[in-house]
Design a protein around this motif. Sequence first.
Motif, mmCIF file in Angstrom:
data_model
loop_
_atom_site.group_PDB
_atom_site.id
_atom_site.type_symbol
_atom_site.label_atom_id
_atom_site.label_comp_id
_atom_site.label_asym_id
_atom_site.label_seq_id
_atom_site.Cartn_x
_atom_site.Cartn_y
_atom_site.Cartn_z
ATOM 1 N N VAL A 1 0.982 -1.039 0.299
ATOM 2 C CA VAL A 1 0.150 -0.077 -0.150
ATOM 3 C C VAL A 1 0.583 1.308 0.078
ATOM 4 N N GLU A 2 1.612 1.201 0.656
ATOM 5 C CA GLU A 2 3.299 2.689 0.750
ATOM 6 C C GLU A 2 3.391 3.258 -0.804
ATOM 7 N N SER A 3 3.927 1.503 -1.433
ATOM 8 C CA SER A 3 4.326 2.112 -2.793
ATOM 9 C C SER A 3 3.421 2.594 -3.507
ATOM 10 N N ILE A 4 1.571 2.774 -3.438
ATOM 11 C CA ILE A 4 0.604 3.625 -3.901
ATOM 12 C C ILE A 4 0.169 4.230 -3.269
ATOM 13 N N GLU A 5 0.965 4.360 -2.173
ATOM 14 C CA GLU A 5 0.598 5.759 -1.810
ATOM 15 C C GLU A 5 1.208 6.275 -0.620
ATOM 16 N N THR A 6 2.055 7.331 -0.786
ATOM 17 C CA THR A 6 2.506 8.079 0.601
ATOM 18 C C THR A 6 2.026 8.209 1.770
ATOM 19 N N GLY A 7 3.005 6.978 2.513
ATOM 20 C CA GLY A 7 2.132 7.118 3.926
ATOM 21 C C GLY A 7 0.666 6.253 4.548
ATOM 22 N N ALA A 8 0.475 5.669 2.781
ATOM 23 C CA ALA A 8 -0.969 4.544 3.628
ATOM 24 C C ALA A 8 -0.481 3.123 4.434
ATOM 25 N N ALA A 9 1.735 3.243 4.442
ATOM 26 C CA ALA A 9 0.975 1.898 5.704
ATOM 27 C C ALA A 9 0.855 2.456 6.838
ATOM 28 N N LEU A 10 1.249 3.618 7.525
ATOM 29 C CA LEU A 10 0.721 4.018 8.323
ATOM 30 C C LEU A 10 -0.434 4.046 8.532
ATOM 31 N N ARG B 1 -2.794 1.998 11.133
ATOM 32 C CA ARG B 1 -4.235 2.435 11.667
ATOM 33 C C ARG B 1 -5.759 2.620 12.086
ATOM 34 N N PHE B 2 -5.690 2.333 10.633
ATOM 35 C CA PHE B 2 -7.006 1.128 10.480
ATOM 36 C C PHE B 2 -7.513 -0.242 10.835
ATOM 37 N N MET B 3 -6.129 -0.727 10.779
ATOM 38 C CA MET B 3 -6.381 -2.635 11.222
ATOM 39 C C MET B 3 -5.915 -2.397 12.392
ATOM 40 N N LYS B 4 -5.801 -1.214 13.418
ATOM 41 C CA LYS B 4 -6.409 -0.983 15.045
ATOM 42 C C LYS B 4 -7.100 -0.923 15.548
ATOM 43 N N SER B 5 -7.791 0.095 14.477
ATOM 44 C CA SER B 5 -9.547 0.206 14.684
ATOM 45 C C SER B 5 -10.208 -1.324 14.442
ATOM 46 N N ALA B 6 -9.844 -1.788 13.520
ATOM 47 C CA ALA B 6 -10.698 -2.671 12.373
ATOM 48 C C ALA B 6 -10.557 -4.091 13.955
ATOM 49 N N LYS B 7 -9.138 -3.842 14.426
ATOM 50 C CA LYS B 7 -8.961 -5.358 15.107
ATOM 51 C C LYS B 7 -9.669 -5.410 16.398
ATOM 52 N N TYR B 8 -9.766 -3.809 16.718
ATOM 53 C CA TYR B 8 -10.780 -3.444 18.306
ATOM 54 C C TYR B 8 -11.685 -4.345 17.857
ATOM 55 N N LYS B 9 -12.665 -3.167 16.289
ATOM 56 C CA LYS B 9 -14.569 -3.890 16.212
ATOM 57 C C LYS B 9 -14.289 -5.029 16.263
ATOM 58 N N TYR B 10 -12.911 -6.189 15.490
ATOM 59 C CA TYR B 10 -13.366 -7.737 15.349
ATOM 60 C C TYR B 10 -13.369 -7.551 16.997
ATOM 61 N N GLN B 11 -12.814 -7.182 17.629
ATOM 62 C CA GLN B 11 -12.524 -8.211 18.760
ATOM 63 C C GLN B 11 -13.746 -8.352 19.978
ATOM 64 N N VAL B 12 -14.480 -6.990 19.644
ATOM 65 C CA VAL B 12 -16.001 -6.790 20.116
ATOM 66 C C VAL B 12 -17.004 -6.888 19.920
ATOM 67 N N GLY B 13 -16.983 -6.977 18.626
ATOM 68 C CA GLY B 13 -17.946 -6.418 16.931
ATOM 69 C C GLY B 13 -18.117 -8.941 17.583
ATOM 70 N N MET B 14 -17.498 -9.118 16.960
ATOM 71 C CA MET B 14 -16.909 -10.882 17.058
ATOM 72 C C MET B 14 -16.912 -11.504 18.393
#
Length: 490
Positions: free
Chosen positions: A111-120, A124-137
Amino acid sequence: MKKKIAVIGCGFSGLSAAAYAAKEGNEVHVFEKHDQPGGRARQFTTKNGYVFDMGPSWYWMPDIIENFFADFGFHSSDFYELISLNPQFEMIFSDAKIAVPENYEELKKTVESIETGAALQLDRFMKSAKYKYQVGMQEFVNKPCYSWLEFASPKIATSALKLDLLTNFRKYVSKYFKNRKLRALMEFPVIFLGASPKNIPALYSLMNYGGYVLGTKYPTGGFYSLVLAMKKVAEKQGVQFHFNHSVEKIHIENDRAVSLLINGKLLEFDSIIASSDYHHTESLLDTKYKNYDDDYWKNKTFAPSSLIFYLGINERIPNLTHHTLFFENDLDEHIDCIYGEKKWPEKPLFYACCPSKTDAGTAPENCENLFLLMPVATGIHDDESVREHYLKEMLERIKKHTGIKNLYEKIEYKKSYCVSDFTADYNAYGGNAYGLANTLNQTAVLKPKIRNKKVQNLFYTGQLTVPGPGVPPAIISGKIAANEVNKLKI
């Protein structure tokens, strides 16, 4: 006192419900109109050696599936091997492609190769997604959803804002990524939840975590291996299966379901769990006992149906991965044809699965097993000429991507499946393939109830009730329904 329980239908929710109900010592009978288990996840083998899974092909959220086996003292590895796919899948655009690697750190580089800064941003996106996954599922999806009070636990209450229930998925993704390809990559998993990313709560970023981070797997022998494994688990609990048995009527006395008319014979039960299509199940009841009338269903937003092709190709196809998404056209145009105008798309998107890339047993030597799926609106006319038109278009785009010539002429087995087939085989309302859309006003308590409001011992399970569409949610739905039946007193 132990109960005699009937389960109608043998899809994932029915298999799950039967196993959990029998675990408590109940006598459980499963009645299935087809000659094999699995429902939409059935499998068939052709005379010339192709083995086709008919439905689900994405083995995501492996921990949720593993939880089912663990509840009975097993592991999935007792029944089949899970192969981690690398790449997980490819996404084809008109001017480029993205291959999603097995390793998350490699995905960050992609993703960083496609958009600068996208790795960071991905972190952030997946940290929030992980929280939703743990609470949601673990918390959110395990409720029977009779009342909002079920969600009044301290953990869910403190998590409310972090779950992003009131933010739409598209707006949420755009906060993290600007590149259109990366947005499409993030939006793809929610398409099969049954609505545009503009109408899906951002809560469902949990699917990105459940797929991209936990990885995309393939069970040896195909997805049907999961069906057979769940059936074995159920049988070890004492469940009895009855195939080629169609339920024709649910009989009610004194506000209790007392018997089923099956293949012309009346059989008595203490409780019933219906894994069959919710609307169809209610057609088996006298009108006064239905939870919902026809107007209710007409006003619901359904997930798509699908045009599917099962193809046997007599030659290897180069440059094609196990899972490939063809997104050369505009996503919103296709989505509007499904939910807005309800017509066949002029510029469709589609998905190709080629399991023979991973599992040689799914096709004869030097041949390919090719499964094509195009999401379409429910209720549309789907004659053979229309199906054939889209087959040729999809094959043309595969040919352009892979470089293989004369692909249509290399088909030695072909079977199509579409709206009318979902209706005929599964009594699916409008020929839907995935149940109700997970829009905000069709979430949790706002979904069709898991229990009949007028018949105290009749319960529903599957993709038209809680928690929603998908294989892991269906397995959870069966557990919820069984738990409610197990609480009942005769």
